[in-house]
Design a protein around this motif. Structure first.
Motif, PDB file in Angstrom:
ATOM      1  N   PHE A   1       0.848  -1.193   0.000  1.00  0.00           N
ATOM      2  CA  PHE A   1       0.000   0.000   0.000  1.00  0.00           C
ATOM      3  C   PHE A   1       0.882   1.242   0.000  1.00  0.00           C
ATOM      4  O   PHE A   1       1.561   1.533   0.994  1.00  0.00           O
ATOM      5  N   ILE A   2       0.880   1.958  -1.124  1.00  0.00           N
ATOM      6  CA  ILE A   2       1.676   3.186  -1.245  1.00  0.00           C
ATOM      7  C   ILE A   2       0.796   4.363  -0.851  1.00  0.00           C
ATOM      8  O   ILE A   2      -0.275   4.566  -1.442  1.00  0.00           O
ATOM      9  N   CYS A   3       1.239   5.136   0.123  1.00  0.00           N
ATOM     10  CA  CYS A   3       0.386   6.221   0.612  1.00  0.00           C
ATOM     11  C   CYS A   3       1.237   7.267   1.333  1.00  0.00           C
ATOM     12  O   CYS A   3       2.228   6.922   1.981  1.00  0.00           O
ATOM     13  N   HIS A   4       0.825   8.530   1.217  1.00  0.00           N
ATOM     14  CA  HIS A   4       1.522   9.584   1.952  1.00  0.00           C
ATOM     15  C   HIS A   4       0.632  10.191   3.035  1.00  0.00           C
ATOM     16  O   HIS A   4       1.066  11.103   3.746  1.00  0.00           O
ATOM     17  N   ASP A   5      -0.601   9.677   3.161  1.00  0.00           N
ATOM     18  CA  ASP A   5      -1.544  10.197   4.151  1.00  0.00           C
ATOM     19  C   ASP A   5      -1.402   9.378   5.434  1.00  0.00           C
ATOM     20  O   ASP A   5      -1.835   8.232   5.514  1.00  0.00           O
ATOM     21  N   ARG A   6      -0.800   9.963   6.443  1.00  0.00           N
ATOM     22  CA  ARG A   6      -0.494   9.236   7.664  1.00  0.00           C
ATOM     23  C   ARG A   6      -1.773   8.741   8.366  1.00  0.00           C
ATOM     24  O   ARG A   6      -1.780   7.654   8.957  1.00  0.00           O
ATOM     25  N   ALA A   7      -2.863   9.506   8.306  1.00  0.00           N
ATOM     26  CA  ALA A   7      -4.101   9.067   8.953  1.00  0.00           C
ATOM     27  C   ALA A   7      -4.642   7.803   8.292  1.00  0.00           C
ATOM     28  O   ALA A   7      -5.078   6.867   8.972  1.00  0.00           O
ATOM     29  N   VAL A   8      -4.599   7.746   6.972  1.00  0.00           N
ATOM     30  CA  VAL A   8      -5.053   6.553   6.254  1.00  0.00           C
ATOM     31  C   VAL A   8      -4.149   5.373   6.570  1.00  0.00           C
ATOM     32  O   VAL A   8      -4.611   4.254   6.814  1.00  0.00           O
ATOM     33  N   VAL A   9      -2.848   5.619   6.580  1.00  0.00           N
ATOM     34  CA  VAL A   9      -1.885   4.553   6.869  1.00  0.00           C
ATOM     35  C   VAL A   9      -2.146   3.951   8.242  1.00  0.00           C
ATOM     36  O   VAL A   9      -2.150   2.723   8.422  1.00  0.00           O
ATOM     37  N   ARG A  10      -2.391   4.800   9.237  1.00  0.00           N
ATOM     38  CA  ARG A  10      -2.595   4.307  10.604  1.00  0.00           C
ATOM     39  C   ARG A  10      -3.826   3.413  10.699  1.00  0.00           C
ATOM     40  O   ARG A  10      -3.857   2.462  11.476  1.00  0.00           O
TER      41      ARG A  10
END
Length: 237
Positions: free
Chosen positions: A200-209
Motif C-alpha cells: 500500500f503506497i500512501c503519503h496520508d499518515r491518517a489513512v496509513v494508521r
C-alpha cells in the motif's frame, strides 16, 4: 517456516545518476497490508514499479511466492503477472476512455487466455458485484462513472485473474473523504475474503494508521524506520 508472499531484498532503482531506491528491503505475508510511507519523491512509486517488474531494478532481489523474479525474462514472467496486480492512483486514467467497463474488466481474462464466451459475461458481472457495482454499469464508459465507481471498476479488473498480491499506488488519494472510506472498506473486506497481500503506497499518515498492519518509512530512497499502527488493519466505517 513458510516463505513470505513478497520478499524484497536490497532493492536498487536508478535513473541515470540519481538513486531513487537505495537498498530497500521488506517482506509481506499473505493477508497482510504493508504500507510504504514517506514524502513525495522518496522512492515509493519507484519501489512499486520495481516490485511489479514494470521497471527492472538495478540491483537486489524481488522474491514472490519463493521465486526470484528479477532474473526472469519477460516470457518467463508472463504467467506470473496475473498474480501481482496494480491498482493505480488515477481512477479515470487507469481505464481506457474508449472501452466500456465490462470490456475493461474482461481484458485481463482475454489477454491471459482465460476468457470463455459462454461464461465470461457472467464472470464480469460477478466481479462488478464483488466490488459493489451494479453489473448494469458494465455498459458504461469511465466518464459516465464517478471517481469512486471507476476505482471500484479498476479493482474488479485487478481481481479478474485471481491475484495473490495487489500493489495499491495511492489508490484513494484522488477521492473525496466519504468515497475514500468506502473504497478502503471494500479493500479490507476483499482482503478478509480472499487472503490478499497488499503493498500500500500512501503519503496520508491518517489513512496509513487505520489501514496498514505494518509501515515502512522511506526518506530519499532509504528505509528509515518500520512500525506498527496502534489499530492495524482497521476499516474506516
Amino acid at each position: 517456516m513458510t516463505e513470505p508472499l513478497l520478499d524484497v531484498r536490497d532493492l536498487v532503482v536508478r535513473y541515470g545518476p540519481v538513486t531513487a531506491v537505495d537498498h530497500v528491503s521488506f517482506a509481506l505475508e499473505a493477508g497482510e497490508t504493508l504500507a510504504l510511507d514517506g514524502p513525495s519523491g522518496c522512492g515509493k512509486s519507484s519501489t512499486a514499479l520495481a516490485v511489479l517488474l514494470l521497471r527492472r531494478p538495478d540491483g537486489g532481489e524481488v522474491r514472490f511466492e519463493g521465486r526470484e523474479l528479477t532474473g526472469l525474462t519477460e516470457r518467463e514472467l508472463r504467467p506470473l503477472r496475473p498474480r501481482m496486480q496494480p491498482v493505480l492512483q488515477d481512477p479515470y486514467g487507469s481505464l481506457s476512455p474508449r472501452h466500456r467497463i465490462r470490456d475493461a474488466v474482461a481484458e485481463p481474462l482475454k489477454v491471459q487466455g482465460r476468457w470463455n464466451a459462454d461464461d465470461g459475461p457472467a464472470r464480469v458481472a460477478e466481479l462488478l458485484e464483488r466490488v459493489g457495482l451494479d453489473p448494469a454499469y458494465g455498459d458504461r464508459r469511465p466518464h459516465e462513472l464517478s471517481g469512486g465507481q471507476c476505482q471500484r471498476a479498476g479493482i474488479a479488473r485487478a481481481l479478474a485473474c485471481e491475484p495473490r498480491l495487489l500493489v495499491l499506488d495511492e489508490p484513494v488519494s484522488a477521492l473525496d473523504a466519504s468515497v475514500r472510506a468506502g473504497v478502503l472498506n471494500l479493500l479490507a473486506d476483499l482482503q478478509d475474503e480472499l487472503g490478499l497481500g497488499y503493498l500500500f503506497i500512501c503519503h496520508d499518515r491518517a489513512v496509513v494508521r487505520h489501514f496498514a498492519d505494518r509501515v515502512v518509512e522511506l526518506r530519499e530512497g532509504r528505509v528509515t524506520s518500520e512500525w506498527r499502527p496502534r489499530s492495524p488493519g482497521a476499516a474506516l466505517r
